[in-house]
Enzyme design. Structure first.
Site, PDB file in Angstrom:
ATOM      1  N   LEU A  13     -25.917 138.731  64.229  1.00 29.92           N
ATOM      2  CA  LEU A  13     -24.626 137.820  63.226  1.00 29.92           C
ATOM      3  C   LEU A  13     -24.369 136.536  64.068  1.00 29.92           C
ATOM      4  O   LEU A  13     -23.345 136.143  64.389  1.00 29.92           O
ATOM      5  CB  LEU A  13     -23.300 138.677  63.272  1.00 29.92           C
ATOM      6  CG  LEU A  13     -23.551 140.177  62.704  1.00 29.92           C
ATOM      7  CD1 LEU A  13     -22.224 141.089  62.743  1.00 29.92           C
ATOM      8  CD2 LEU A  13     -23.914 139.736  61.261  1.00 29.92           C
ATOM      9  N   GLY A  17     -27.162 134.509  60.465  1.00 30.26           N
ATOM     10  CA  GLY A  17     -26.761 136.044  59.843  1.00 30.26           C
ATOM     11  C   GLY A  17     -25.597 135.936  59.233  1.00 30.26           C
ATOM     12  O   GLY A  17     -25.421 136.528  57.978  1.00 30.26           O
ATOM     13  N   VAL A  74     -32.997 137.977  64.181  1.00 32.02           N
ATOM     14  CA  VAL A  74     -32.865 137.697  65.850  1.00 32.02           C
ATOM     15  C   VAL A  74     -33.852 136.941  66.359  1.00 32.02           C
ATOM     16  O   VAL A  74     -34.924 136.889  65.504  1.00 32.02           O
ATOM     17  CB  VAL A  74     -32.822 139.324  66.469  1.00 32.02           C
ATOM     18  CG1 VAL A  74     -31.658 140.008  65.892  1.00 32.02           C
ATOM     19  CG2 VAL A  74     -34.087 140.051  66.135  1.00 32.02           C
ATOM     20  N   ASN A 102     -38.325 133.592  62.751  1.00 33.43           N
ATOM     21  CA  ASN A 102     -39.620 132.862  62.881  1.00 33.43           C
ATOM     22  C   ASN A 102     -40.589 133.523  63.915  1.00 33.43           C
ATOM     23  O   ASN A 102     -40.970 133.184  64.854  1.00 33.43           O
ATOM     24  CB  ASN A 102     -39.506 131.457  63.651  1.00 33.43           C
ATOM     25  CG  ASN A 102     -38.778 130.414  62.606  1.00 33.43           C
ATOM     26  OD1 ASN A 102     -39.031 130.396  61.371  1.00 33.43           O
ATOM     27  ND2 ASN A 102     -38.022 129.680  62.936  1.00 33.43           N
ATOM     28  N   LYS A 182     -44.227 130.403  56.646  1.00 35.04           N
ATOM     29  CA  LYS A 182     -43.113 129.733  57.404  1.00 35.04           C
ATOM     30  C   LYS A 182     -43.374 128.953  58.672  1.00 35.04           C
ATOM     31  O   LYS A 182     -43.054 127.684  58.846  1.00 35.04           O
ATOM     32  CB  LYS A 182     -42.001 130.846  57.781  1.00 35.04           C
ATOM     33  CG  LYS A 182     -40.656 130.232  58.642  1.00 35.04           C
ATOM     34  CD  LYS A 182     -40.070 129.145  57.773  1.00 35.04           C
ATOM     35  CE  LYS A 182     -38.933 128.578  58.197  1.00 35.04           C
ATOM     36  NZ  LYS A 182     -38.440 128.442  59.677  1.00 35.04           N
ATOM     37  N   HIS A 185     -44.866 125.840  57.289  1.00 34.18           N
ATOM     38  CA  HIS A 185     -43.656 124.897  57.047  1.00 34.18           C
ATOM     39  C   HIS A 185     -43.073 124.198  58.234  1.00 34.18           C
ATOM     40  O   HIS A 185     -42.666 123.007  58.345  1.00 34.18           O
ATOM     41  CB  HIS A 185     -42.427 125.591  56.282  1.00 34.18           C
ATOM     42  CG  HIS A 185     -41.209 124.967  56.361  1.00 34.18           C
ATOM     43  ND1 HIS A 185     -40.215 125.096  57.202  1.00 34.18           N
ATOM     44  CD2 HIS A 185     -40.638 124.617  55.114  1.00 34.18           C
ATOM     45  CE1 HIS A 185     -39.249 124.536  56.931  1.00 34.18           C
ATOM     46  NE2 HIS A 185     -39.181 124.287  55.857  1.00 34.18           N
ATOM     47  N   TYR A 190     -42.475 119.399  61.937  1.00 33.69           N
ATOM     48  CA  TYR A 190     -42.657 118.721  63.215  1.00 33.69           C
ATOM     49  C   TYR A 190     -43.426 117.265  62.772  1.00 33.69           C
ATOM     50  O   TYR A 190     -43.135 116.301  63.330  1.00 33.69           O
ATOM     51  CB  TYR A 190     -43.587 119.364  63.805  1.00 33.69           C
ATOM     52  CG  TYR A 190     -42.947 120.504  64.781  1.00 33.69           C
ATOM     53  CD1 TYR A 190     -42.255 121.424  64.591  1.00 33.69           C
ATOM     54  CD2 TYR A 190     -43.388 120.590  66.307  1.00 33.69           C
ATOM     55  CE1 TYR A 190     -41.678 122.322  65.418  1.00 33.69           C
ATOM     56  CE2 TYR A 190     -42.883 121.445  67.332  1.00 33.69           C
ATOM     57  CZ  TYR A 190     -42.062 122.504  66.626  1.00 33.69           C
ATOM     58  OH  TYR A 190     -41.703 123.125  67.567  1.00 33.69           O
ATOM     59  N   LYS A 260     -39.255 125.266  69.871  1.00 29.69           N
ATOM     60  CA  LYS A 260     -39.185 126.936  70.049  1.00 29.69           C
ATOM     61  C   LYS A 260     -40.492 127.520  69.934  1.00 29.69           C
ATOM     62  O   LYS A 260     -40.830 128.752  70.292  1.00 29.69           O
ATOM     63  CB  LYS A 260     -38.209 127.369  69.311  1.00 29.69           C
ATOM     64  CG  LYS A 260     -36.922 127.187  69.485  1.00 29.69           C
ATOM     65  CD  LYS A 260     -36.012 128.090  68.720  1.00 29.69           C
ATOM     66  CE  LYS A 260     -34.419 127.592  68.550  1.00 29.69           C
ATOM     67  NZ  LYS A 260     -34.510 126.794  67.548  1.00 29.69           N
ATOM     68  N   ARG A 287     -43.878 115.675  71.355  1.00 28.00           N
ATOM     69  CA  ARG A 287     -42.903 116.328  72.115  1.00 28.00           C
ATOM     70  C   ARG A 287     -43.275 116.748  73.491  1.00 28.00           C
ATOM     71  O   ARG A 287     -42.242 116.713  74.480  1.00 28.00           O
ATOM     72  CB  ARG A 287     -42.259 117.687  71.301  1.00 28.00           C
ATOM     73  CG  ARG A 287     -41.791 117.356  70.047  1.00 28.00           C
ATOM     74  CD  ARG A 287     -41.081 118.519  69.512  1.00 28.00           C
ATOM     75  NE  ARG A 287     -40.868 118.530  68.026  1.00 28.00           N
ATOM     76  CZ  ARG A 287     -39.998 119.273  67.288  1.00 28.00           C
ATOM     77  NH1 ARG A 287     -39.504 120.199  67.723  1.00 28.00           N
ATOM     78  NH2 ARG A 287     -40.010 118.875  65.962  1.00 28.00           N
ATOM     79  N   HIS A 452     -79.906 122.156  70.573  1.00 27.94           N
ATOM     80  CA  HIS A 452     -78.950 122.795  69.865  1.00 27.94           C
ATOM     81  C   HIS A 452     -79.411 122.676  68.410  1.00 27.94           C
ATOM     82  O   HIS A 452     -78.803 123.467  67.492  1.00 27.94           O
ATOM     83  CB  HIS A 452     -77.616 122.455  69.764  1.00 27.94           C
ATOM     84  CG  HIS A 452     -76.925 122.817  71.370  1.00 27.94           C
ATOM     85  ND1 HIS A 452     -76.885 124.047  71.716  1.00 27.94           N
ATOM     86  CD2 HIS A 452     -76.420 122.017  72.330  1.00 27.94           C
ATOM     87  CE1 HIS A 452     -76.133 124.133  73.058  1.00 27.94           C
ATOM     88  NE2 HIS A 452     -75.989 122.814  73.384  1.00 27.94           N
TER      89      HIS A 452
HETATM   90  C1  6PG Z   1     -35.861 125.948  59.300  1.00 27.78           C
HETATM   91  C2  6PG Z   1     -36.273 125.433  60.607  1.00 27.78           C
HETATM   92  C3  6PG Z   1     -35.746 126.391  61.825  1.00 27.78           C
HETATM   93  C4  6PG Z   1     -35.669 125.886  63.002  1.00 27.78           C
HETATM   94  C5  6PG Z   1     -37.142 125.396  63.629  1.00 27.78           C
HETATM   95  C6  6PG Z   1     -36.575 124.411  65.000  1.00 27.78           C
HETATM   96  O1  6PG Z   1     -36.888 126.027  58.557  1.00 27.78           O
HETATM   97  O2  6PG Z   1     -34.765 126.161  58.996  1.00 27.78           O
HETATM   98  O3  6PG Z   1     -37.278 125.065  60.859  1.00 27.78           O
HETATM   99  O4  6PG Z   1     -36.707 127.448  61.643  1.00 27.78           O
HETATM  100  O5  6PG Z   1     -34.587 125.055  63.303  1.00 27.78           O
HETATM  101  O6  6PG Z   1     -37.449 126.499  63.977  1.00 27.78           O
HETATM  102  O7  6PG Z   1     -37.679 124.458  65.570  1.00 27.78           O
HETATM  103  P1  6PG Z   1     -37.915 123.791  66.968  1.00 27.78           P
HETATM  104  O8  6PG Z   1     -36.697 124.411  67.736  1.00 27.78           O
HETATM  105  O9  6PG Z   1     -39.244 124.294  67.482  1.00 27.78           O
HETATM  106  O10 6PG Z   1     -37.988 122.325  66.677  1.00 27.78           O
END
Ligand code: 6PG
Length: 468
Positions: A13, A17, A74, A102, A182, A185, A190, A260, A287, A452
């Site tokens: 939550l 959530g 989660v 994710n 996803k 996506h 990025y 992430k 990054r 090769h």
């Molecule tokens: C979404 C976003 C979400 C998240 C990112 C951030 O589609 O709603 O992509 O999943 O905010 O994963 O990703 P980073 O922390 O890797 O930038």
């Protein structure tokens, strides 16, 4: 004893959530929520009295109508496995677990395999749109057993974002495809974010524009071809002032990118399936380089760039060129992402419908943009389109904007402003459109030092030369 009357249950939550549950309740569904952290259960009860907030996993599961439909929101990784382990003894055959986080697609495959024997269905559902999307309508990318999906389809369709009347959710296929889509996506996300960051750098350092001018430029860009969520929020960012200092917030933010992991996974898996996505790779790398802040500050005193660090051109005309470079780069980035999906579909037997993907990305998600409708049309016309760039409509757009992209990249290089992603888009474009690349030399070198062998233009077969 709680009655089994709830249509849908959600574990986790956090803001996402809670918002998704409230969205479901708004659409007339009877829903239940649970979180190990009871303060979150309490906050759900305080905010949305009509939603059942369970205080134990047992109460939560007992409150759900059969087959039970349980979504986990989660953090990806071990926590998902822990939640499944807690849930399992309480579930029955035919119940459906959905992972809305994710998660890495291979984890989803493993979990699906483990649960199959127990008769539990497991759907991996990519959800995009952040907290606001969850509340007002996200884009959802579901994969897994079709029969199980059909059981949750009505609720997902009613809470998803809509474009016209079309829901931004569609069944994508068996297995882990929902998480894969996803992941890509996010890779595209990025890329687009970094392209906008580079455009900002060119505006600020190259052209000496103020935040107010940059705000105006991005606001204008959001009107036509570039209309999109990311350009819209970028424009807004430049107008926000810090209450404490009165300065613009953008100037107070430390220039260290965090991540992430989903962008990195996209690049890693693209390498595995042999699909070039240089823009996304370089966005991940941008990054990573930014994270070396201390080193960069020290190096800025030691390493020198060109003496001229200003693009001496008319700002207004130049911002138009930069806009074209951004249109070009956006198109090329989506093209790379879609092409990766196509390769992955073959590699993992996803049997993915790219028109369907473009369709559900038109609304609700972070990479939603006006140009997604052009992509949808392109795939509708030709489901096996090898690359978006060769669709007649898209080709016309990149052909038109490539010249300005070259100008921007050349000027940025001249004044020492890094444009890795815009530059990568241009290189990808130039490589992809090259009927002949210098790979004949690489093949010759491989044959020289390692025998090769190489193939020839004038006859079939594999050949070796005694080079010395
Ligand atoms: C979404 C976003 C979400 C998240 C990112 C951030 O589609 O709603 O992509 O999943 O905010 O994963 O990703 P980073 O922390 O890797 O930038």
């Amino acid at each position: 004893m709680v009655k089994a009357i709830y249509d849908f249950g959600l574990i986790g939550l956090g803001t996402m959530g809670k918002n998704l549950l409230m969205n479901m309740a708004d659409h007339g569904y009877e829903v239940a929520g649970y979180d190990k952290d009871l303060s979150k259960v309490q906050s759900l009860k305080d905010e949305a009295g009509e939603i059942y907030g369970a205080e134990t996993m047992e109460e939560f599961v007992a409150s759900l109508e059969r087959p039970r439909k349980v979504m986990m929101l989660v953090p990806a990784g071990k926590i998902v496995d822990y939640v499944i382990a807690d849930l399992l003894p309480l579930l029955d055959r035919g119940d459906i677990i959905m992972d809305g986080g994710n998660s890495f697609f291979k984890d989803t495959e493993r979990r699906q395999e483990e649960l199959k024997g127990m008769g539990i269905h497991y759907l991996g559902i990519g959800i995009s749109g952040g907290a606001e999307g969850a509340r007002r309508g996200p884009s959802m990318m579901p994969g897994g057993n079709r029969i199980a999906y059909n059981k949750v389809r009505p609720i997902l369709e009613s809470v998803s974002a809509k474009v016209g009347k079309q829901p931004c959710v569609t069944y994508l296929g068996e297995g882990s495809v929902g998480n894969y889509v996803k992941m890509v996506h996010n890779g595209i996300e990025y890329g687009l974010m970094q392209i906008l960051a580079e455009a900002y750098d060119v505006m600020q350092r190259g052209l000496g524009m103020s935040n107010a001018e940059i705000h105006e430029a991005f606001t204008d860009w959001n009107e036509k071809e570039l209309r999109s969520f990311l350009v819209e929020i970028t424009a807004k960012i430049f107008a926000v002032k810090d209450e404490e200092t009165g300065k613009e917030v953008i100037d107070l933010i430390l220039d260290k990118g965090k991540q992430k992991g989903t962008g990195k996974w996209t690049s890693q898996d693209a390498l595995n399936v042999g699909e070039p996505i240089p823009t996304i790779d370089l966005a991940v790398i941008a990054r990573a380089i930014s994270a070396f802040k201390t080193e960069r500050v020290a190096a800025s005193e030691i390493l020198h760039g060109p003496s001229n660090s200003v693009i001496k051109k008319d700002k207004k005309t130049y911002v138009r060129r930069l806009k074209n470079a951004t249109i070009f780069s956006f198109l090329v980035t989506y093209a790379q992402g879609m092409s990766l999906l196509q390769s992955a579909s073959e590699e993992y037997n996803y049997n993915l419908d790219l028109e369907g993907v473009a369709k559900i990305w038109r609304g609700g998600c972070i990479i939603r943009a006006k140009m997604l409708e052009d992509f949808r049309k392109a795939y509708k016309k030709d489901a096996n389109l090898t690359n978006l760039l060769v669709d007649a409509g898209i080709a016309k757009k990149v052909n038109k904007t490539q010249k300005d992209t070259r100008t921007v990249v050349m000027d940025a290089v001249k004044v020492g402003v890094p444009v890795p992603c815009i530059g990568a888009c241009l290189s990808y474009f130039d490589s992809y459109r090259a009927a002949r690349l210098p790979m004949n030399l690489v093949q010759a070198q491989r044959d020289f030092f390692g025998s090769h062998t190489y193939e020839r233009l004038d006859k079939d077969g594999f050949f070796h030369t005694e080079w010395e």
